[in-house]
Design a protein around this motif. Structure first.
Motif, PDB file in Angstrom:
ATOM      1  N   ILE A   1      37.388  40.744  37.902  1.00 41.12           N
ATOM      2  CA  ILE A   1      38.368  39.676  38.159  1.00 41.12           C
ATOM      3  C   ILE A   1      39.003  39.113  36.891  1.00 41.12           C
ATOM      4  CG2 ILE A   1      37.271  38.963  40.322  1.00 41.12           C
ATOM      5  CD1 ILE A   1      35.962  36.658  38.809  1.00 41.12           C
ATOM      6  N   LYS A   2      38.625  39.708  35.758  1.00 41.25           N
ATOM      7  CA  LYS A   2      39.102  39.229  34.454  1.00 41.25           C
ATOM      8  C   LYS A   2      40.618  39.002  34.433  1.00 41.25           C
ATOM      9  CE  LYS A   2      38.549  42.223  31.231  1.00 41.25           C
ATOM     10  NZ  LYS A   2      37.855  43.183  30.339  1.00 41.25           N
ATOM     11  N   ASP A   3      41.381  40.020  34.815  1.00 44.20           N
ATOM     12  CA  ASP A   3      42.839  39.917  34.715  1.00 44.20           C
ATOM     13  C   ASP A   3      43.361  38.809  35.624  1.00 44.20           C
ATOM     14  OD1 ASP A   3      42.662  41.971  32.991  1.00 44.20           O
ATOM     15  OD2 ASP A   3      43.298  43.510  34.421  1.00 44.20           O
ATOM     16  N   GLU A   4      42.826  38.761  36.835  1.00 43.63           N
ATOM     17  CA  GLU A   4      43.299  37.778  37.807  1.00 43.63           C
ATOM     18  C   GLU A   4      42.992  36.369  37.304  1.00 43.63           C
ATOM     19  OE1 GLU A   4      43.208  35.277  41.413  1.00 43.63           O
ATOM     20  OE2 GLU A   4      41.345  35.966  40.517  1.00 43.63           O
ATOM     21  N   ILE A   5      41.765  36.189  36.771  1.00 42.10           N
ATOM     22  CA  ILE A   5      41.328  34.861  36.335  1.00 42.10           C
ATOM     23  C   ILE A   5      42.006  34.437  35.042  1.00 42.10           C
ATOM     24  CG2 ILE A   5      39.359  33.673  35.314  1.00 42.10           C
ATOM     25  CD1 ILE A   5      38.130  33.861  37.754  1.00 42.10           C
ATOM     26  N   LEU A   6      41.978  35.316  34.038  1.00 45.40           N
ATOM     27  CA  LEU A   6      42.558  34.907  32.756  1.00 45.40           C
ATOM     28  C   LEU A   6      44.072  34.752  32.867  1.00 45.40           C
ATOM     29  CD1 LEU A   6      40.340  36.833  30.186  1.00 45.40           C
ATOM     30  CD2 LEU A   6      40.162  34.485  30.990  1.00 45.40           C
ATOM     31  N   GLY A   7      44.671  35.419  33.850  1.00 43.78           N
ATOM     32  CA  GLY A   7      46.115  35.291  34.077  1.00 43.78           C
ATOM     33  C   GLY A   7      46.530  33.885  34.470  1.00 43.78           C
ATOM     34  N   ARG A   8      45.549  33.085  34.917  1.00 52.51           N
ATOM     35  CA  ARG A   8      45.892  31.713  35.323  1.00 52.51           C
ATOM     36  C   ARG A   8      46.098  30.793  34.141  1.00 52.51           C
ATOM     37  NH1 ARG A   8      41.753  29.781  39.986  1.00 52.51           N
ATOM     38  NH2 ARG A   8      41.820  31.591  41.331  1.00 52.51           N
ATOM     39  N   PHE A   9      45.639  31.229  32.961  1.00 56.76           N
ATOM     40  CA  PHE A   9      45.632  30.286  31.829  1.00 56.76           C
ATOM     41  C   PHE A   9      46.626  30.672  30.739  1.00 56.76           C
ATOM     42  CE2 PHE A   9      41.566  29.886  33.912  1.00 56.76           C
ATOM     43  CZ  PHE A   9      41.523  28.529  34.110  1.00 56.76           C
TER      44      PHE A   9
ATOM     45  N   ILE B   1      24.634  29.300  31.425  1.00 54.00           N
ATOM     46  CA  ILE B   1      25.897  28.772  31.953  1.00 54.00           C
ATOM     47  C   ILE B   1      26.697  28.125  30.834  1.00 54.00           C
ATOM     48  CG2 ILE B   1      26.908  27.058  33.525  1.00 54.00           C
ATOM     49  CD1 ILE B   1      24.754  27.643  35.500  1.00 54.00           C
ATOM     50  N   SER B   2      27.933  28.587  30.680  1.00 56.85           N
ATOM     51  CA  SER B   2      28.833  27.984  29.691  1.00 56.85           C
ATOM     52  C   SER B   2      30.188  27.724  30.351  1.00 56.85           C
ATOM     53  CB  SER B   2      29.074  28.922  28.504  1.00 56.85           C
ATOM     54  OG  SER B   2      27.888  29.388  27.949  1.00 56.85           O
ATOM     55  N   GLY B   3      31.072  27.150  29.567  1.00 55.15           N
ATOM     56  CA  GLY B   3      32.420  26.901  30.056  1.00 55.15           C
ATOM     57  C   GLY B   3      33.059  25.825  29.224  1.00 55.15           C
TER      58      GLY B   3
ATOM     59  N   ALA C   1      35.520  34.134  28.361  1.00 55.12           N
ATOM     60  CA  ALA C   1      34.990  34.434  29.702  1.00 55.12           C
ATOM     61  C   ALA C   1      34.716  35.929  29.844  1.00 55.12           C
ATOM     62  CB  ALA C   1      35.969  33.968  30.777  1.00 55.12           C
ATOM     63  N   SER C   2      35.543  36.728  29.167  1.00 46.75           N
ATOM     64  CA  SER C   2      35.410  38.183  29.328  1.00 46.75           C
ATOM     65  C   SER C   2      34.103  38.728  28.752  1.00 46.75           C
ATOM     66  CB  SER C   2      36.604  38.897  28.700  1.00 46.75           C
ATOM     67  OG  SER C   2      36.661  38.589  27.338  1.00 46.75           O
ATOM     68  N   LYS C   3      33.398  37.922  27.954  1.00 47.07           N
ATOM     69  CA  LYS C   3      32.104  38.360  27.406  1.00 47.07           C
ATOM     70  C   LYS C   3      30.946  38.086  28.367  1.00 47.07           C
ATOM     71  CE  LYS C   3      33.631  38.804  22.959  1.00 47.07           C
ATOM     72  NZ  LYS C   3      33.700  40.113  22.324  1.00 47.07           N
ATOM     73  N   TYR C   4      31.243  37.377  29.444  1.00 45.27           N
ATOM     74  CA  TYR C   4      30.189  36.984  30.384  1.00 45.27           C
ATOM     75  C   TYR C   4      30.069  37.995  31.521  1.00 45.27           C
ATOM     76  CZ  TYR C   4      29.522  32.593  27.963  1.00 45.27           C
ATOM     77  OH  TYR C   4      29.201  31.656  27.015  1.00 45.27           O
ATOM     78  N   ASP C   5      28.972  37.885  32.284  1.00 44.04           N
ATOM     79  CA  ASP C   5      28.787  38.784  33.429  1.00 44.04           C
ATOM     80  C   ASP C   5      29.584  38.306  34.636  1.00 44.04           C
ATOM     81  OD1 ASP C   5      26.824  40.306  32.034  1.00 44.04           O
ATOM     82  OD2 ASP C   5      25.351  38.739  32.458  1.00 44.04           O
TER      83      ASP C   5
END
Lengths: 199, 199
Positions: free
Chosen positions: A191-199, B10-12, B158-162
């Motif tokens: 879901i990386k592309d879909e999620i990071l595309g929001r920001f 958990i991060s963010g 985020a892309s480094k996370y599972d």
């Protein structure tokens, strides 16, 4: 959402309770289960399009030629296969799809469609498996032994799957599979592309 | 069962709602959350052993020397670290453990403990993040801008996370994390020996 549906491939030895688990899963969730095609004749009570798509051998061979199957195999002279187009149509529409298929078929799909999620359903123990198969009442001592040996061999393939679910209580097994589906939809690599595309 | 607990990291970015999500998760589940150690002084209302283990600098440095931290870092002259022994003790006892830590710390743990499950909590959008931070009322326009830029930079990790969980509604985010924990306990590579040992 732009996120496609999840392809869930479910296998397990005879007696593990795959059928019961899938049925309970479908009752509670909006999941589509693929119906296999076969060249064998319908047995009493089997309905075309529900149990199988009963397909003339000639048509089946043509479909193989057209690459219409996700996987197919010949077993005791009959062909069995998973029709491709409907599965992909459902996934594209965001619908989750279950294939309840044998281990050989599952492994073929794994190399062709690695984004699938491969779940192996296990009985709680060999003793429980034996008692489940015995209680069906349809086995001779000889065929029971053959079935148990086959199940034992099949269980060793669990290690090729992504997830293993012990079917101790059906409702627990269903909850685990529901969790697997939900968790897989949070996997970053999907879901990386879909999620990071929001920001 | 022989199966160890699950380590969930958990991060963010600030404003994603990590704290609220973790709190709701702990209320509903038997999970232990690790408390960090720090050399900084307690702020008003902070309780030793609840918010942090407030640790004299000399002791902290000794613990670093003894390899007592899963990860540690110095931020603005103060040390922060995750005590190791208690985390492993809980995991060995089959207890699930949450570490709510920053991205740098999470990435250090990822290389040291790859069986951990790394979850990134995201706000639904930058607009929502801005409104959440603004509503706290404690930011000047300048510091708001700095915070938002920092959040934007952090989100790219985020892309480094599972797993990535969008915190749109807290109860949905909690359900997703619960599913992730349950699904991870069905992952074949983690339970293969335990499961196949039954047969």
């Amino acid at each position: 959402m732009g996120v496609k549906g999840q392809l869930l491939v479910i296998s397990g030895p005879s007696g593990a309770g795959k059928g019961t688990v899938c049925k309970a899963l479908l009752e509670k969730n909006d999941i589509w289960i693929s119906v296999s095609a076969t060249t064998r004749s319908p047995r009493a009570g089997e309905v075309d399009g529900i149990n199988y798509f009963f397909t003339p051998r000639e048509d089946f061979l043509k479909k193989i030629e057209n690459d219409d199957f996700l996987e197919y195999a010949e077993v005791y002279g009959n062909f069995y296969g998973t029709p491709k187009s409907k599965v992909f149509e459902m996934l594209e529409n965001g619908r989750d799809v279950i294939l309840e298929i044998d281990i050989q078929g599952a492994l073929k799909i794994k190399s062709a469609y690695p984004d699938g999620v491969f779940v192996f359903i296990l009985p709680p123990s060999m003793e429980e498996l034996e008692s489940r198969i015995t209680n069906r009442g349809s086995e001779t001592p000889e065929s029971l032994k053959t079935r148990l040996n086959a199940a034992y061999d099949e269980i060793s393939f669990a290690s090729k799957y992504d997830y293993a679910v012990v079917n101790d209580r059906v409702e627990d097994a269903v909850k685990k599979i529901e969790s697997i589906i939900m968790a897989e939809k949070c996997r970053v690599y999907k879901i990386k592309d879909e999620i990071l595309g929001r920001f």
